[in-house]
Motif scaffolding. Structure first.
Motif, mmCIF file in Angstrom:
data_model
loop_
_atom_site.group_PDB
_atom_site.id
_atom_site.type_symbol
_atom_site.label_atom_id
_atom_site.label_comp_id
_atom_site.label_asym_id
_atom_site.label_seq_id
_atom_site.Cartn_x
_atom_site.Cartn_y
_atom_site.Cartn_z
ATOM 1 N N LEU A 138 0.771 -1.128 0.078
ATOM 2 C CA LEU A 138 -0.012 -0.139 -0.009
ATOM 3 C C LEU A 138 0.988 1.217 0.000
ATOM 4 C CD1 LEU A 138 -3.002 1.015 0.520
ATOM 5 C CD2 LEU A 138 -2.254 1.215 2.799
ATOM 6 N N VAL B 220 1.552 5.061 0.771
ATOM 7 C CA VAL B 220 0.821 6.092 1.461
ATOM 8 C C VAL B 220 1.868 7.359 1.531
ATOM 9 C CG1 VAL B 220 0.357 6.531 3.958
ATOM 10 C CG2 VAL B 220 0.146 4.386 3.179
ATOM 11 N N VAL C 291 -3.698 7.521 1.712
ATOM 12 C CA VAL C 291 -3.624 6.715 0.703
ATOM 13 C C VAL C 291 -3.253 7.170 -0.557
ATOM 14 C CG1 VAL C 291 -4.810 5.072 -0.937
ATOM 15 C CG2 VAL C 291 -5.046 4.620 1.668
ATOM 16 N N VAL D 240 -8.492 2.973 -1.336
ATOM 17 C CA VAL D 240 -8.008 1.574 -1.467
ATOM 18 C C VAL D 240 -9.061 0.935 -0.518
ATOM 19 C CG1 VAL D 240 -6.172 -0.289 -1.099
ATOM 20 C CG2 VAL D 240 -5.610 1.904 -2.217
ATOM 21 N N ALA E 130 -9.598 -3.055 0.941
ATOM 22 C CA ALA E 130 -8.906 -4.162 0.971
ATOM 23 C C ALA E 130 -9.792 -5.434 1.213
ATOM 24 C CB ALA E 130 -7.855 -4.339 2.040
ATOM 25 N N TYR F 47 -2.341 -5.963 7.370
ATOM 26 C CA TYR F 47 -1.738 -5.107 8.320
ATOM 27 C C TYR F 47 -0.240 -5.634 8.449
ATOM 28 C CZ TYR F 47 -5.945 -2.281 8.428
ATOM 29 O OH TYR F 47 -6.911 -1.525 8.125
ATOM 30 N N VAL G 54 1.084 -3.313 4.578
ATOM 31 C CA VAL G 54 1.118 -1.700 4.989
ATOM 32 C C VAL G 54 2.427 -1.781 5.820
ATOM 33 C CG1 VAL G 54 0.013 -0.316 6.457
ATOM 34 C CG2 VAL G 54 -1.203 -1.715 5.084
ATOM 35 N N LEU H 175 -7.923 4.522 3.314
ATOM 36 C CA LEU H 175 -7.972 2.822 3.491
ATOM 37 C C LEU H 175 -9.134 2.348 4.122
ATOM 38 C CD1 LEU H 175 -6.564 0.177 3.115
ATOM 39 C CD2 LEU H 175 -5.400 0.678 5.261
ATOM 40 N N TYR H 176 -9.867 1.422 3.261
ATOM 41 C CA TYR H 176 -11.112 0.835 3.904
ATOM 42 C C TYR H 176 -10.759 -0.616 3.753
ATOM 43 C CZ TYR H 176 -13.207 5.429 3.033
ATOM 44 O OH TYR H 176 -13.435 6.652 3.009
#
Length: 536
Positions: free
Chosen positions: A269, A271, A283, A299, A301, A309, A313, A499-500
């Motif tokens: 990801l 950032v 993001v 984004v 996921a 995570y 990330v 980020l979702y």
């Protein structure tokens, strides 16, 4: 970077497709990035032996939300689901037990073992249905988020009214289901061991736990809030396998303007850093394993929190407490999944010949004690001495899956330790499962033409399910509802702006529901609105 998109979806499983569909329908420019050669995630149909096809991981239908089915026009796209003639068949030392085929028929079955349990059944079903209806109502609603401002307060008030409006008996049942073990809960209703086992199996599905584990009663409930063709609590076979669902979903997505990229695994990801006083980082897009970078301000996921995570990330981009909690996020299942090609149907000692029981979920787990021993032996030795097996034979209602006269069976098995050396032990486990079924159907082992094996490690490598966890994380009270995946981020929003999360690691959890994808899309669109930004 390549051209900009409004939103990128990591993972083309069913929830990712649902999320992408709703965003594209609202006018966003959306691209789905799927690491495999086929869309669908764990809900796919594959040929595993010449002429034999079956659902590879996910294998049966009930939990998919009717709203998602209708909005994506899945039936109009040719998708069909056929209900089981009876729901379950449980062979045991004293004969067998059948569930389903109508309330009176199930009561008559129960009466063969316990008149008291037959009388209790309607009250038990009513109790579960009261709680299940609340879950259905809440499945497509975002949980109230701790520290989430006015919006969270409004959500808490709305959902709290639904719970507070339940009668005191329903509130007691809800409390029991959320905190008790499956055994304690079922002991409060039934006396016969076989009847308790028939219901208790749902408490260990995808759950590396004993039916004696506190909180396991909720997993039992999670598997009864679905419906098939409008019939609540029913289960069915997807014609063409589970992949027929996700292929129809992909068609809906493409029609809505979604771009779907296969063999496009995401490595990181991206950032844009910012100081905490400015709200932290946001993001910028993703980097694929190929090195290609794709820009997007959003984004979503559709992968489990543990994978997202811990691997995609950078730790420096996460708040320290959140990163620490994700280090200890509980993921890992006792699931071992097999498909077998059969030259003939299994012939059960307790019920010889062919019949409606072959269309059911065939459950080899005759008592709660059997299930507890399966778990404790797996904890001690890495795999159950006598595994829990649910077998479905979808070719009994869908002849497109196997050559004439032959069949395919899906074996969904527990308990197998996720941390075992599965490269060395997978064949041994598969043999043990075959032998377990053969003990009840003596012709089974000789009828196996070919088998497809998915150990917990295979499920992780192939589908990204950490520890083979089909739920994307334990369905325990501390990882449920507003605390799924962690308190403060139960509203589908990650700890980085833009980020979702839209997978089963969010509310309402595992299974082919489409609810996380639907709800995450709703929150993304809300955040893009002026009112949403003000309430946030």
């Amino acid at each position: 970077m390549t051209r900009n998109y409004d939103a990128l979806i990591i993972g083309g499983g069913h929830n990712g497709l649902v999320c992408a569909f709703y965003l594209a329908r609202a006018g966003l420019k959306v691209r789905v990035l799927e690491r495999r050669h086929v869309v669908g995630g764990a809900a796919v149909t594959e040929e595993f032996h010449p002429g034999f096809r079956n659902s590879t991981a996910s294998y049966t239908v009930s939990l998919l939300r009717p709203k998602v089915i209708a909005d994506m026009k899945l039936h109009a796209r040719g998708w069909r689901v056929v209900e089981r003639q009876i729901s379950n068949f449980l062979p045991h030392d004293g004969g067998y037990l059948k569930l389903g085929g109508g309330h009176e028929r199930t009561r008559a079955e129960f009466a063969r073992f316990s008149a008291k349990d037959a009388e209790t059944l309607p009250r038990y079903e009513e109790a579960l249905e009261r709680v299940a209806q609340v879950l259905r109502d809440m499945a497509l609603k975002t949980p109230p988020n701790a520290g989430g401002g006015i919006r969270a307060l409004l959500a808490a008030a709305a959902q709290g009214r639904k719970l507070a409006g339940m009668g005191i008996e329903a509130q007691r049942d809800t409390m029991d289901l959320f905190v008790k073990s499956a055994r304690d809960f079922l002991d409060g209703w039934f006396e016969n061991d076989y009847i308790k086992a028939a219901f208790g199996f749902d408490a260990v599905v995808g759950n590396y736990a004993s039916p004696d584990t506190p909180g396991s009663a909720y997993v039992l409930l999670h598997h009864v809030f679905g419906e098939v063709n409008g019939k609540k609590g029913a289960w069915g076979h997807s014609i063409g396998g589970m992949g027929a669902i996700t292929q129809a979903m992909a068609e809906a997505c493409v029609e809505a303007g979604v771009e779907i990229s296969l063999e496009a695994p995401v490595a990181k990801l991206l950032v844009t850093p910012a100081p905490a006083e400015a709200g932290g980082g946001k993001v910028a897009g993703v980097r694929l394993e190929s090195g290609e970078e794709i820009a997007a301000k959003i984004v979503a996921a559709n992968i489990g929190p543990a994978l997202l995570y811990r691997q995609l990330v950078d730790r420096a981009d996460l708040p320290a407490d959140f990163a620490r909690r994700m280090d200890h996020y509980k993921a890992g299942s006792g699931t071992f999944r097999m498909n077998v090609a059969l030259s003939e149907l299994p012939d059960f000692t307790v019920l010889p010949g062919t019949g409606e029981h072959h269309t059911a979920g065939i459950m080899i787990c005759p008592t709660l004690d059997y299930m507890d021993r399966a778990y404790t032996s797996a904890r001690a030795n890495g795999m159950s001495d006598e595994p829990i097996v649910e077998m479905t034979i979808p070719s009994t209602v869908d002849d497109s899956l196997a050559p004439p006269g032959c069949h395919v069976a899906a074996l969904f098995c527990q308990q197998f330790a996720p941390g075992l050396d599965w490269d060395a032990r997978r064949e041994e486990a598969a043999d043990r499962i075959i032998d377990t079924v053969t003990a009840h159907a003596p012709n089974f082992k000789a009828s196996v033409i070919a088998r497809q094996i998915h150990s917990p490690l295979d499920l992780e490598r192939k589908f990204g399910l950490v520890g083979g966890d089909i739920m994307h994380g334990h369905m325990s009270l501390d990882q449920h509802w507003a605390a799924r995946p962690v308190l403060g981020h139960g509203d589908y929003r990650g700890p980085i702006r833009g980020l979702y999360m839209c997978g089963s690691g969010t509310h309402p959890g595992g299974g082919v529901t489409g609810a996380p994808g639907h709800n995450a899309a709703h929150e993304i669109l809300r955040d893009r609105s002026l009112l949403g930004r003000l309430l946030g």
